[in-house]
Design a protein around this motif. Structure first.
Motif, PDB file in Angstrom:
ATOM      1  N   GLU A  11      -1.590  38.963  74.389  1.00  0.00           N
ATOM      2  CA  GLU A  11      -1.131  39.994  75.333  1.00  0.00           C
ATOM      3  C   GLU A  11      -0.298  41.054  74.602  1.00  0.00           C
ATOM      4  O   GLU A  11      -0.362  42.235  74.926  1.00  0.00           O
ATOM      5  N   LEU A  12       0.468  40.602  73.625  1.00  0.00           N
ATOM      6  CA  LEU A  12       1.315  41.553  72.893  1.00  0.00           C
ATOM      7  C   LEU A  12       0.451  42.553  72.106  1.00  0.00           C
ATOM      8  O   LEU A  12       0.726  43.756  72.101  1.00  0.00           O
ATOM      9  N   PHE A  13      -0.619  42.027  71.484  1.00  0.00           N
ATOM     10  CA  PHE A  13      -1.508  42.955  70.755  1.00  0.00           C
ATOM     11  C   PHE A  13      -2.235  43.898  71.719  1.00  0.00           C
ATOM     12  O   PHE A  13      -2.467  45.064  71.403  1.00  0.00           O
ATOM     13  N   ALA A  14      -2.564  43.365  72.896  1.00  0.00           N
ATOM     14  CA  ALA A  14      -3.201  44.228  73.908  1.00  0.00           C
ATOM     15  C   ALA A  14      -2.225  45.326  74.346  1.00  0.00           C
ATOM     16  O   ALA A  14      -2.619  46.491  74.521  1.00  0.00           O
ATOM     17  N   ALA A  15      -0.948  44.943  74.490  1.00  0.00           N
ATOM     18  CA  ALA A  15       0.081  45.927  74.855  1.00  0.00           C
ATOM     19  C   ALA A  15       0.230  46.977  73.750  1.00  0.00           C
ATOM     20  O   ALA A  15       0.393  48.171  74.031  1.00  0.00           O
TER      21      ALA A  15
ATOM     22  N   GLY B 182      -0.117  57.279  72.447  1.00  0.00           N
ATOM     23  CA  GLY B 182       0.583  58.002  71.372  1.00  0.00           C
ATOM     24  C   GLY B 182       1.968  57.452  71.086  1.00  0.00           C
ATOM     25  O   GLY B 182       2.805  58.117  70.462  1.00  0.00           O
ATOM     26  N   ILE B 183       2.210  56.219  71.536  1.00  0.00           N
ATOM     27  CA  ILE B 183       3.521  55.587  71.290  1.00  0.00           C
ATOM     28  C   ILE B 183       3.358  54.558  70.166  1.00  0.00           C
ATOM     29  O   ILE B 183       2.418  53.751  70.198  1.00  0.00           O
ATOM     30  N   ILE B 184       4.262  54.608  69.200  1.00  0.00           N
ATOM     31  CA  ILE B 184       4.179  53.623  68.111  1.00  0.00           C
ATOM     32  C   ILE B 184       4.758  52.306  68.639  1.00  0.00           C
ATOM     33  O   ILE B 184       5.911  52.264  69.080  1.00  0.00           O
ATOM     34  N   PRO B 185       3.954  51.240  68.618  1.00  0.00           N
ATOM     35  CA  PRO B 185       4.403  50.013  69.289  1.00  0.00           C
ATOM     36  C   PRO B 185       5.635  49.313  68.698  1.00  0.00           C
ATOM     37  O   PRO B 185       6.508  48.902  69.429  1.00  0.00           O
ATOM     38  N   ILE B 186       5.699  49.168  67.362  1.00  0.00           N
ATOM     39  CA  ILE B 186       6.763  48.287  66.845  1.00  0.00           C
ATOM     40  C   ILE B 186       7.351  48.792  65.519  1.00  0.00           C
ATOM     41  O   ILE B 186       6.643  49.378  64.704  1.00  0.00           O
ATOM     42  N   SER B 187       8.631  48.565  65.340  1.00  0.00           N
ATOM     43  CA  SER B 187       9.309  48.896  64.075  1.00  0.00           C
ATOM     44  C   SER B 187       9.176  47.727  63.107  1.00  0.00           C
ATOM     45  O   SER B 187       9.531  46.594  63.457  1.00  0.00           O
TER      46      SER B 187
ATOM     47  N   GLN C 250      -2.006  42.534  60.884  1.00  0.00           N
ATOM     48  CA  GLN C 250      -2.539  43.290  62.027  1.00  0.00           C
ATOM     49  C   GLN C 250      -1.421  44.076  62.716  1.00  0.00           C
ATOM     50  O   GLN C 250      -1.600  45.226  63.104  1.00  0.00           O
ATOM     51  N   LEU C 251      -0.259  43.452  62.794  1.00  0.00           N
ATOM     52  CA  LEU C 251       0.876  44.093  63.479  1.00  0.00           C
ATOM     53  C   LEU C 251       1.316  45.369  62.754  1.00  0.00           C
ATOM     54  O   LEU C 251       1.781  46.319  63.383  1.00  0.00           O
ATOM     55  N   PHE C 252       1.171  45.364  61.428  1.00  0.00           N
ATOM     56  CA  PHE C 252       1.556  46.559  60.662  1.00  0.00           C
ATOM     57  C   PHE C 252       0.722  47.782  61.066  1.00  0.00           C
ATOM     58  O   PHE C 252       1.172  48.906  60.936  1.00  0.00           O
ATOM     59  N   SER C 253      -0.500  47.533  61.551  1.00  0.00           N
ATOM     60  CA  SER C 253      -1.324  48.675  61.964  1.00  0.00           C
ATOM     61  C   SER C 253      -0.782  49.313  63.230  1.00  0.00           C
ATOM     62  O   SER C 253      -1.228  50.378  63.634  1.00  0.00           O
ATOM     63  N   TYR C 254       0.174  48.649  63.877  1.00  0.00           N
ATOM     64  CA  TYR C 254       0.803  49.202  65.078  1.00  0.00           C
ATOM     65  C   TYR C 254       2.220  49.692  64.779  1.00  0.00           C
ATOM     66  O   TYR C 254       3.011  49.888  65.687  1.00  0.00           O
ATOM     67  N   SER C 255       2.529  49.832  63.500  1.00  0.00           N
ATOM     68  CA  SER C 255       3.893  50.256  63.161  1.00  0.00           C
ATOM     69  C   SER C 255       3.912  51.691  62.636  1.00  0.00           C
ATOM     70  O   SER C 255       2.888  52.382  62.624  1.00  0.00           O
ATOM     71  N   THR C 256       5.065  52.112  62.203  1.00  0.00           N
ATOM     72  CA  THR C 256       5.247  53.500  61.759  1.00  0.00           C
ATOM     73  C   THR C 256       4.613  53.749  60.391  1.00  0.00           C
ATOM     74  O   THR C 256       4.347  52.808  59.645  1.00  0.00           O
TER      75      THR C 256
END
Lengths: 428, 290
Positions: free
Chosen positions: A180-184, A192-197, A244-250
């Protein structure tokens, strides 16, 4: 024959050189000078420009007033944590341990405890004082039958999320599972919001927090147990998901240090970060109103319980052994004051740090603590189980290699399995 | 004639300080390099294990290569740039004194401040470089300069160039000592400025080149601030050098023996490179009949 002038010159030179090599320390002089007033020097990294630093100063001032003319505690601030820790190590190695200091406890690095230079608090641990602590905390810090560290700080490292940004992406509540977190993250990214630091410099704190949560969700709370191999399929999966999470970071996540990564969240540029309560002081009042705090998401067939959390390690206080019994008792007296209900209340509410000691806060106090700290305490207190963060429990060699291993994995120098294998080798 | 006792007396301070601050620490480092020690507990003798560990550590190899690249950067970029500046300013163009001061100025500013400044100049989002590239429509060239394995090494060496002022001053000093008759004679023969520089100035700057090489070599061998502050040795150890390797082994990993072994090897590498430079200098002088 050497002239008289030459001899005088030579003597003066030798005196200058030898004066710099004097092994005599200031402690003895201080002890002789202060017959009536016992002086305790406390080393700390909490500078007065931080909430915890100001609170500690207030606590020390209160204690000094209480023991006026008998004991005086002074704080020696070393804001740079690694330098401070190195200074402590050098002082212990030179058999001149500091009167009081704090450090990050690591069951894989018991060098301080094994030095024989630290004061054993166990003989002073009467029932009243013992009741201040959780038995498991005292047990964890009792090494070879000695309690050389008094449990103090043990903060949760929790998910902060920006409710306003979540709402923009149509997310109404914090994800309960990693899927669910990856879906979020996808939804946030689409808006256009960067998901995670995240970050990789220094100790890769925010990234290793994510890795710890991922590993614990799959393997449970024993995943980093001392002496157990971390080269497991669950750990490899955790590393894969971190990648994978890094692809959702800055853009600057790789190479970013703590201040850059946390600023990304504090400025509203990212929607999530995993951090301790010390971050709260960096968030402005407006942002604090929109911050939610959550425990760790789960994974399918994982071994963690719902609501589990990762914590920073114990940051206990230790004291050097004293020649003077009076000073030893004064140190114990001060530690009792620090860990008293009054001291804990001050440090929690004013210093915004979460401590090992039990504290019951009323609704009014929780409200006064601010919208974020209240949630933080609530999520931490209701966690059914917890695990200490990976960077605090591995062997120092593995800890030093972890950030570059994460970067190597991100640059495809090796795959997640290779990263975990290398980390495990360094941890042997 | 100076009496023997005076020679001994005058040499004594230097000898005492060399023994205290170089020989003794070196011997102690040698002793620790044979021990397993975490900085607090008892040392355990491990023989040459620490050296074996260092030799087999790919990060140490990377650190050696990067340190040698720093030296190459000094020899092939930094010194020629300093020479170029000196040749330009030696012609005393308008405002040359102002430029001379400006070029020397960074040498009195802390390397820490300059490292931080450049960290932000090269930052992926806030940085001047990327924002300038975007402004002129070269968005495709923007990148995380300090966090990209392809650019990090070069990018974190960039601030080094602004220290060319000291190199320039050493060249300028030597240029000012070249007799003006040589240039006057060349002018009579119709030599251009370029020919005067190539055939007169540069050949007479050999001693200054040697001094600059030695100074830059020592600067590169003890380089620590740029990799530590700008990249932390990353990404993926791409910018780690010997200074940072020792720091990490000692402070983060708590392996003092390994750090000392690396330190001794650094001294060995430094001595080898320095010896090569001095030998080359001597060989050049011998060929020139000096």
């Amino acid at each position: 024959m050497v002239s008289k002038e030459s001899r005088v010159l030579l003597l003066a030179l030798i005196m200058i050189v030898l004066s710099g090599c004097s092994a005599k320390d200031g402690r003895e002089t201080n002890n002789n000078q202060a017959h009536d007033m016992i002086e305790i020097k406390m080393l700390s990294s909490w500078s007065t420009d931080t909430e915890r630093g100001r609170a500690l100063h207030e606590l020390v001032n209160q204690y000094n007033q209480l023991r006026a003319d008998k004991v005086k505690v002074s704080i020696d601030i070393n804001p740079d944590w690694p330098t401070y820790q190195e200074k402590v190590k050098t002082m212990i190695a030179a058999k001149q341990p500091p009167d009081l200091f704090n450090y990050n406890f690591n069951p894989n690095d018991l060098s301080r405890q094994n030095s024989g230079q630290l004061l054993n608090f166990l003989p002073y641990m009467d029932e009243e004082w013992r009741s201040r602590f959780k038995p498991e905390d005292l047990a964890a810090l009792t090494i070879n039958g000695e309690l050389t560290s008094v449990p103090y700080e043990k903060a949760g490292v929790l998910f902060y999320y920006n409710k306003k940004l979540f709402a923009k992406a149509g997310i109404t509540e914090f994800p309960q599972t990693w899927d669910e977190l990856f879906a979020a993250c996808e939804k946030l990214k689409a808006k256009g919001i960067i998901p995670i630091s995240l970050m990789t410099a220094d100790d890769s704190w925010h990234s290793t927090n994510a890795l710890s949560y991922l590993a614990a969700a799959a393997s449970g709370m024993e995943v980093f147990k001392v002496g157990v191999s971390i080269d497991t399929p669950e750990m490899v999966m955790a590393a894969e998901r971190l990648k994978q999470l890094f692809s959702y970071s800055t853009d600057d996540a790789i190479g970013a240090n703590y201040s850059i990564s946390s600023n990304n969240f504090a400025l509203g540029n990212t929607a999530m970060i995993i951090d301790g309560p010390w971050l709260i002081g960096s968030l402005d009042n407006e942002l604090q109103k929109n911050i939610g705090i959550a425990a760790g998401p789960l994974v399918e067939n994982g071994k963690a319980q719902k609501g589990f959390i990762i914590t920073d390690t114990y940051t206990p206080w230790s004291a050097g052994k004293q020649e003077s019994k009076e000073k030893e008792q004064a140190i114990v007296d001060f530690m009792k004051y620090m860990t008293s209900d009054e001291g804990v209340r001050l440090m929690t509410l004013e210093g915004r740090i979460l401590l090992s000691m039990d504290i019951n806060l009323g609704e009014e106090e929780l409200e006064k603590a601010g919208p974020v700290l209240g949630q933080f305490i609530s999520v931490s207190n209701s966690a059914p189980e917890s695990l200490i963060q990976i960077s605090r429990v591995l062997k120092p060699t593995a800890i030093s290699k972890l950030p570059s291993l994460i970067e190597g994995m991100m640059f495809d120098q090796f795959d997640p399995a290779g990263m975990v294998r290398r980390l495990n080798e360094a941890n042997q | 004639m100076i009496a023997k006792r005076h020679i001994v007396l005058y040499l004594m301070p230097a000898v005492i300080f060399t023994l205290l601050f170089f020989v003794f620490p070196l011997l102690y480092a040698g002793y620790i390099s044979l021990q397993q020690w975490n900085g607090i507990n008892e040392m355990v003798y491990v023989g040459l294990d620490n050296f074996g560990l260092v030799f087999h550590d790919p990060v140490f190899k990377k650190a050696v290569i990067n340190t040698l690249l720093w030296i190459c950067c000094a020899v092939f970029l930094h010194i020629p740039f300093g020479l170029l500046l000196a040749l330009i300013l030696a012609r005393k163009p308008r405002g040359w004194k102002v430029f001379r001061v400006l070029f020397v100025l960074p040498n009195v500013i802390s390397t820490t401040a300059i490292a931080f400044l450049w960290y932000f100049v090269l930052h992926v989002n806030l940085g001047l470089v990327n924002n300038l590239l975007k402004m002129i429509g070269l968005d495709s060239l923007t990148r995380p300069w300090l966090a990209d394995v392809r650019t990090a090494l070069f990018a974190h060496q960039l601030p080094f160039i602004i220290y060319a002022g000291l190199t320039m001053v050493i060249f300028l000093t030597r240029i000012s000592a070249i007799p003006s008759e040589l240039y006057e004679a060349a002018e009579i023969e119709g030599a251009t400025n370029w020919q005067k520089d190539w055939y007169i100035t540069i050949p007479l700057l050999k001693s200054a080149v040697l001094i600059n090489m030695i100074l830059n070599l020592t600067f590169c061998l003890r380089m620590f601030e740029y990799p530590f502050l700008m990249t932390g040795g990353g990404p993926a150890n791409e910018t780690v050098n010997l200074g940072l390797y020792m720091f990490r082994e000692m402070i983060t990993a708590g392996r003092y023996g390994v750090a000392m072994a690396a330190g001794l090897l650094t001294i060995g590498i430094g001595a080898a490179v320095m010896g090569t430079i001095l030998a080359l200098g001597r060989m050049t002088n011998r060929r020139a009949g000096i």
